[in-house]
Design a protein around this motif. Structure first.
Motif, PDB file in Angstrom:
ATOM      1  N   VAL A 132     -60.402  52.787 -90.182  1.00 35.43           N
ATOM      2  CA  VAL A 132     -60.678  51.358 -90.050  1.00 35.43           C
ATOM      3  C   VAL A 132     -60.565  50.941 -88.590  1.00 35.43           C
ATOM      4  CG1 VAL A 132     -59.988  50.741 -92.389  1.00 35.43           C
ATOM      5  CG2 VAL A 132     -58.263  50.815 -90.583  1.00 35.43           C
ATOM      6  N   LEU A 133     -61.284  49.901 -88.245  1.00 38.33           N
ATOM      7  CA  LEU A 133     -61.271  49.328 -86.901  1.00 38.33           C
ATOM      8  C   LEU A 133     -60.844  47.872 -87.008  1.00 38.33           C
ATOM      9  CD1 LEU A 133     -62.087  50.131 -83.931  1.00 38.33           C
ATOM     10  CD2 LEU A 133     -64.276  49.016 -84.390  1.00 38.33           C
ATOM     11  N   ASP A 134     -60.024  47.420 -86.062  1.00 40.64           N
ATOM     12  CA  ASP A 134     -59.520  46.038 -86.065  1.00 40.64           C
ATOM     13  C   ASP A 134     -58.712  45.723 -87.319  1.00 40.64           C
ATOM     14  OD1 ASP A 134     -60.560  45.377 -83.572  1.00 40.64           O
ATOM     15  OD2 ASP A 134     -62.494  44.771 -84.411  1.00 40.64           O
ATOM     16  N   GLN A 135     -58.163  46.760 -87.934  1.00 42.95           N
ATOM     17  CA  GLN A 135     -57.271  46.605 -89.073  1.00 42.95           C
ATOM     18  C   GLN A 135     -56.079  47.535 -88.882  1.00 42.95           C
ATOM     19  OE1 GLN A 135     -59.127  47.134 -92.915  1.00 42.95           O
ATOM     20  NE2 GLN A 135     -61.109  46.411 -92.154  1.00 42.95           N
ATOM     21  N   VAL A 136     -54.982  47.152 -89.480  1.00 40.19           N
ATOM     22  CA  VAL A 136     -53.791  47.992 -89.416  1.00 40.19           C
ATOM     23  C   VAL A 136     -53.969  49.208 -90.318  1.00 40.19           C
ATOM     24  CG1 VAL A 136     -51.329  48.102 -89.925  1.00 40.19           C
ATOM     25  CG2 VAL A 136     -52.301  46.065 -88.859  1.00 40.19           C
ATOM     26  N   GLY A 137     -53.588  50.370 -89.805  1.00 42.76           N
ATOM     27  CA  GLY A 137     -53.655  51.585 -90.599  1.00 42.76           C
ATOM     28  C   GLY A 137     -52.652  52.613 -90.120  1.00 42.76           C
ATOM     29  N   GLU A 138     -52.579  53.707 -90.844  1.00 42.23           N
ATOM     30  CA  GLU A 138     -51.714  54.821 -90.474  1.00 42.23           C
ATOM     31  C   GLU A 138     -52.285  55.539 -89.251  1.00 42.23           C
ATOM     32  OE1 GLU A 138     -48.963  56.333 -91.480  1.00 42.23           O
ATOM     33  OE2 GLU A 138     -48.510  55.644 -93.506  1.00 42.23           O
ATOM     34  N   LEU A 139     -51.420  55.834 -88.274  1.00 41.21           N
ATOM     35  CA  LEU A 139     -51.833  56.635 -87.123  1.00 41.21           C
ATOM     36  C   LEU A 139     -52.057  58.070 -87.591  1.00 41.21           C
ATOM     37  CD1 LEU A 139     -50.137  56.747 -83.600  1.00 41.21           C
ATOM     38  CD2 LEU A 139     -51.084  58.765 -84.684  1.00 41.21           C
ATOM     39  N   VAL A 140     -53.280  58.545 -87.430  1.00 40.20           N
ATOM     40  CA  VAL A 140     -53.594  59.935 -87.764  1.00 40.20           C
ATOM     41  C   VAL A 140     -54.356  60.560 -86.607  1.00 40.20           C
ATOM     42  CG1 VAL A 140     -53.653  59.510 -90.253  1.00 40.20           C
ATOM     43  CG2 VAL A 140     -55.773  59.373 -88.924  1.00 40.20           C
ATOM     44  N   VAL A 141     -54.290  61.885 -86.538  1.00 39.63           N
ATOM     45  CA  VAL A 141     -55.072  62.662 -85.583  1.00 39.63           C
ATOM     46  C   VAL A 141     -55.911  63.622 -86.407  1.00 39.63           C
ATOM     47  CG1 VAL A 141     -55.010  64.209 -83.590  1.00 39.63           C
ATOM     48  CG2 VAL A 141     -53.253  62.442 -83.855  1.00 39.63           C
ATOM     49  N   THR A 142     -57.233  63.546 -86.251  1.00 45.25           N
ATOM     50  CA  THR A 142     -58.140  64.245 -87.165  1.00 45.25           C
ATOM     51  C   THR A 142     -58.605  65.602 -86.657  1.00 45.25           C
ATOM     52  OG1 THR A 142     -60.075  63.111 -86.228  1.00 45.25           O
ATOM     53  CG2 THR A 142     -58.956  62.048 -88.100  1.00 45.25           C
ATOM     54  N   ARG A 143     -58.297  65.931 -85.388  1.00 43.29           N
ATOM     55  CA  ARG A 143     -58.655  67.246 -84.852  1.00 43.29           C
ATOM     56  C   ARG A 143     -57.458  67.793 -84.070  1.00 43.29           C
ATOM     57  NH1 ARG A 143     -64.588  67.671 -82.341  1.00 43.29           N
ATOM     58  NH2 ARG A 143     -64.282  69.817 -83.102  1.00 43.29           N
ATOM     59  N   PRO A 144     -57.346  69.097 -83.905  1.00 43.11           N
ATOM     60  CA  PRO A 144     -56.141  69.670 -83.300  1.00 43.11           C
ATOM     61  C   PRO A 144     -55.952  69.293 -81.836  1.00 43.11           C
ATOM     62  CG  PRO A 144     -57.451  71.358 -84.427  1.00 43.11           C
ATOM     63  CD  PRO A 144     -58.297  70.131 -84.351  1.00 43.11           C
ATOM     64  N   MET A 145     -54.685  69.322 -81.411  1.00 47.00           N
ATOM     65  CA  MET A 145     -54.284  69.223 -80.009  1.00 47.00           C
ATOM     66  C   MET A 145     -53.556  70.517 -79.643  1.00 47.00           C
ATOM     67  SD  MET A 145     -52.652  65.372 -80.141  1.00 47.00           S
ATOM     68  CE  MET A 145     -51.900  65.504 -78.501  1.00 47.00           C
ATOM     69  N   PRO A 146     -53.735  71.032 -78.418  1.00 45.60           N
ATOM     70  CA  PRO A 146     -53.074  72.298 -78.051  1.00 45.60           C
ATOM     71  C   PRO A 146     -51.553  72.242 -78.094  1.00 45.60           C
ATOM     72  CG  PRO A 146     -54.827  71.782 -76.495  1.00 45.60           C
ATOM     73  CD  PRO A 146     -54.646  70.570 -77.364  1.00 45.60           C
ATOM     74  N   SER A 147     -50.979  71.037 -77.946  1.00 46.76           N
ATOM     75  CA  SER A 147     -49.516  70.950 -77.895  1.00 46.76           C
ATOM     76  C   SER A 147     -48.892  70.603 -79.235  1.00 46.76           C
ATOM     77  CB  SER A 147     -49.081  69.911 -76.848  1.00 46.76           C
ATOM     78  OG  SER A 147     -49.482  68.608 -77.246  1.00 46.76           O
ATOM     79  N   MET A 148     -49.681  70.608 -80.292  1.00 45.88           N
ATOM     80  CA  MET A 148     -49.055  70.459 -81.604  1.00 45.88           C
ATOM     81  C   MET A 148     -48.089  71.619 -81.824  1.00 45.88           C
ATOM     82  SD  MET A 148     -52.152  69.064 -84.025  1.00 45.88           S
ATOM     83  CE  MET A 148     -52.618  67.316 -83.959  1.00 45.88           C
ATOM     84  N   PRO A 149     -47.026  71.420 -82.612  1.00 52.29           N
ATOM     85  CA  PRO A 149     -46.016  72.477 -82.755  1.00 52.29           C
ATOM     86  C   PRO A 149     -46.623  73.797 -83.222  1.00 52.29           C
ATOM     87  CG  PRO A 149     -45.250  70.430 -83.744  1.00 52.29           C
ATOM     88  CD  PRO A 149     -46.690  70.218 -83.396  1.00 52.29           C
ATOM     89  N   LEU A 150     -46.065  74.881 -82.695  1.00 52.96           N
ATOM     90  CA  LEU A 150     -46.418  76.195 -83.235  1.00 52.96           C
ATOM     91  C   LEU A 150     -45.850  76.330 -84.640  1.00 52.96           C
ATOM     92  CD1 LEU A 150     -45.557  78.396 -80.112  1.00 52.96           C
ATOM     93  CD2 LEU A 150     -47.796  77.451 -80.753  1.00 52.96           C
ATOM     94  N   TYR A 151     -44.611  75.850 -84.792  1.00 55.48           N
ATOM     95  CA  TYR A 151     -43.910  75.889 -86.075  1.00 55.48           C
ATOM     96  C   TYR A 151     -42.570  75.195 -85.895  1.00 55.48           C
ATOM     97  CZ  TYR A 151     -42.073  80.035 -83.599  1.00 55.48           C
ATOM     98  OH  TYR A 151     -41.551  80.885 -82.653  1.00 55.48           O
ATOM     99  N   PHE A 152     -41.844  75.005 -86.996  1.00 61.65           N
ATOM    100  CA  PHE A 152     -40.455  74.576 -86.948  1.00 61.65           C
ATOM    101  C   PHE A 152     -39.563  75.822 -86.971  1.00 61.65           C
ATOM    102  CE2 PHE A 152     -41.037  70.197 -89.228  1.00 61.65           C
ATOM    103  CZ  PHE A 152     -41.703  69.728 -88.105  1.00 61.65           C
TER     104      PHE A 152
END
Length: 672
Positions: A470-490
């Protein structure tokens, strides 16, 4: 957070100077990428939105361009930028071997300061590029002699001083894994983190400074060492000049002066792109803190992007950002070295009672170009009547701010009291990615109370309740494609279930971060607060940050916390807790003014059921308000099941709010 409606396009509060924007590193990168990497050919290289669109549409093109632009040096080349695109489990730069520490040390000028060490007394000293390289080589050799090898863990119980930076870089140079926390953690809280890692070496200091006092942590250091049975040695840092006691059965100890003054060659172990660099820990409000593992390559690229492009750092710049070693901003402060700029460490309170403006004083003295802080600090400066501009702050071009939502009222204060040409860059990210999701750049406009834009390479979206963007509406923050610094694992999450549940349980294959945001049609991002702390009044979602912003502007209020608690009888209780300013009493008149401010600044439905005075608001060690734990305490949950006292800045507040909850629940039961 109200009914969706189109948002008007407000006038920007700040517009960058076109000539300065054109000379920025991000504009240079845009021109370079258009020539060499197939980026969108924008008529204007300062068109941030055009660069952003390309960065999230062509992930391989963008991150490959960053690799080349910042001249990443690999012992073996990569085979493909993004071999597998999925979340979790993306595989970046397969085949490449490199080392973070090599890149952190390669761009330093031998005779120029690499680190400026500062503290709340106003004193400081400098470490040149050559000195830093020499000390890192020495400590690395010491660690090697103590049995540290690739993949082993070295942990630091240290304040924000150069010792922590040197120990980290030495660890990384060996391909070993680093973790650190500040000495305000009691030994048990530090051991809750470090014992999970089974470390080989502990590096610890004799103490730290805070608010006019020196805090002796020698006994705490030795207690921590005794709680880590896998240690082969402890390196003792003489920071405050306190004599270390006899260590008895605590094992082999090495003085820092011996560890850091050897003459050794500086070498770097090439490791795979996704080899663990460090483990950063969640706040640990419930159960053991989660160990979040990031890799050499992902951090390297993400921090070159954040600091080189977004923050525009390069040789000659100086960054002073207040942080503790257990906050992810410390990791970014260290990465300043990647750009060739000088990083400043700081030991002490950001606003000690004796000299509340000491950080502005230091920024002026050392010609700081990027000054970083938190919303709470800027609001406190305004309420204390501090006048930063009495110091020569002409070198500052950016005031960075992160940690929570920055209220709109802070923007004119920075303009009027720091500098009209200073860009106030509010950023939102997380320890989870040790970077930002949204922020500013030299080419972005600024709207008061908003973040300028999503960060490059971050496919940011706001999802409604059905998982629709959605645009101009409140929503959950999501990331739809990977980032290199996302965790390798816990750490110790052998089947990956805790990692998947933390971020991908709501939307499989999509990262859900746990914040409410609005993506606006003029390109900015508004952060409304944690989605797991959402106020839900009669089916209408309200953002706690929206209420905090309004109330904390009032001069009579130091800080505020609003929560919404579902009650056993089906009711909903929404109290607002406020900390009155010194000398102020919360009476009916002030309650009415608070309510009216909320009614006028937000809506009638945002007005709380009760306004209650409290002595303080509890936070995590990194300064985040504990909204959900307070809610659970007020609902009557046992304190020991809600959060760990070691994760709270003022543990006595746990009992305070638990008592409030017990008293209310008793009254409710009696009424029933």
């Amino acid at each position: 957070m109200s009914t969706p409606h189109p948002m008007p396009h407000p006038e920007p509060f700040f517009t960058p100077d076109p000539k300065l924007a054109a000379r920025s590193r991000i504009a240079d990168f845009a021109r370079w990428a258009a020539r060499h990497q197939g980026a969108e050919e924008a008529p204007d290289p300062t068109d941030y939105q055009a660069l952003y669109r390309w960065s999230v549409t062509d992930l391989e093109g963008f991150w490959g361009a960053l690799w080349k632009y910042f001249d990443i040096e690999a012992a073996t080349p990569y085979e493909r930028v993004l071999a597998v695109e999925r979340m979790p489990g993306a595989r970046w730069f397969t085949g490449a071997t490199l080392n973070y520490a090599h890149h952190a040390l390669r761009n330093l000028q031998a005779a120029a300061p690499a680190i400026t060490a500062l503290d709340e007394t106003g004193s400081g000293y400098e470490i040149t590029g050559q000195q830093l390289q020499t000390r890192v080589a020495s400590v690395a050799a010491t660690l090697r002699d103590l049995g540290v090898g690739q993949g082993d863990r070295v942990v630091g119980y240290l304040p924000n001083t150069p010792h922590a930076v040197i120990a980290f870089l030495a660890t990384a140079s060996l391909g070993a894994v680093w973790s650190v926390c500040g000495q305000d953690y009691v030994p048990k809280a530090a051991a809750d983190r470090f014992a999970q890692l089974e470390p080989t070496v502990l590096v610890t200091a004799d103490g730290y400074r805070f608010n006019g006092a020196t805090h002796d942590r020698r006994a705490a250091s030795l207690e921590l060492a005794a709680a880590l049975p896998t240690l082969k040695a402890t390196v003792l840092v003489d920071h405050l000049g306190l004599a270390w006691p006899e260590v008895g059965e605590s094992g082999l100890t090495v003085p820092w002066e011996d560890a850091a003054t050897r003459t050794e060659d500086l070498t770097f172990a090439p490791v795979p792109f996704d080899h663990p660099l460090w483990v950063v820990f969640s706040s640990g409000t419930t159960g053991l803190p989660k160990g979040i593992v990031h890799g050499h390559g992902g951090v390297l690229l993400e921090h070159f992007k954040m600091l080189g492009l977004h923050t525009d750092l390069s040789t000659g710049d100086r960054l002073l950002w207040y942080t503790t070693t257990h906050w992810m901003m410390w990791n970014l402060v260290v990465s300043t070295l990647l750009t060739g700029a000088t990083t400043c460490t700081y030991d002490g309170s950001p606003a000690p009672l004796a000299r509340p403006d000491v950080m502005w004083e230091l920024a002026a003295r050392h010609k700081v170009t990027v000054f970083g802080t938190s919303p709470q600090y800027l609001l406190a400066m305004a309420k204390l009547g501090i006048e930063p501009s009495k110091h020569d702050l002409s070198a500052i071009r950016v005031v960075g701010c992160t940690g929570s939502a920055l209220p709109a009222s802070a923007y004119p204060w920075v303009r009027d009291h720091v500098g009209a040409d200073v860009q106030l860059a509010s950023t939102s990210g997380g320890t989870d990615v040790v970077s930002g999701f949204a922020g500013s750049a030299s080419t972005t406009r600024v709207w008061a109370g908003e973040l300028s834009a999503p960060s490059l390479g971050v496919a940011l979206a706001a999802y409604d309740a059905t998982g629709t963007p959605v645009l101009d509406q409140v929503g959950e923050l999501v990331v739809t494609r990977p980032m290199p610094s996302m965790p390798l694992y816990f750490w110790n999450d052998t089947d990956g279930s805790r990692y998947r549940d933390a971020y991908f349980g709501a939307y499989p294959g999509v990262w859900r971060h746990g914040d409410w945001i609005t993506l606006t049609s003029h390109g900015s991002v508004i952060v409304h607060g944690r989605s797991d702390a959402t106020l839900n009044r009669n089916g209408v979602r309200l953002g706690s940050a929206d209420i905090h912003d309004i109330v904390e502007r009032l001069p009579e209020i130091t800080e505020a916390l609003v929560i919404g608690a579902e009650e056993p009888d089906g009711g909903y209780w929404m109290p607002l807790f406020v900390v009155p300013a010194p000398g102020v009493t919360l009476d009916d008149d002030l309650r009415e003014r608070i309510s009216e401010a909320i009614r006028a600044g937000a809506s009638p439905r945002h007005v709380p059921d009760e306004i209650l005075a409290v002595p303080a608001i509890p936070h995590t060690k990194t300064g985040k308000k504990l909204e959900v734990p307070v809610k659970r305490l007020l609902q009557g949950a046992p304190a020991e099941r809600v959060l760990s006292p070691s994760a709270v800045d003022a543990p006595d507040l746990i009992a305070y709010f638990a008592r409030l909850g017990a008293e209310r629940n008793k009254r409710s039961a009696h009424h029933t």
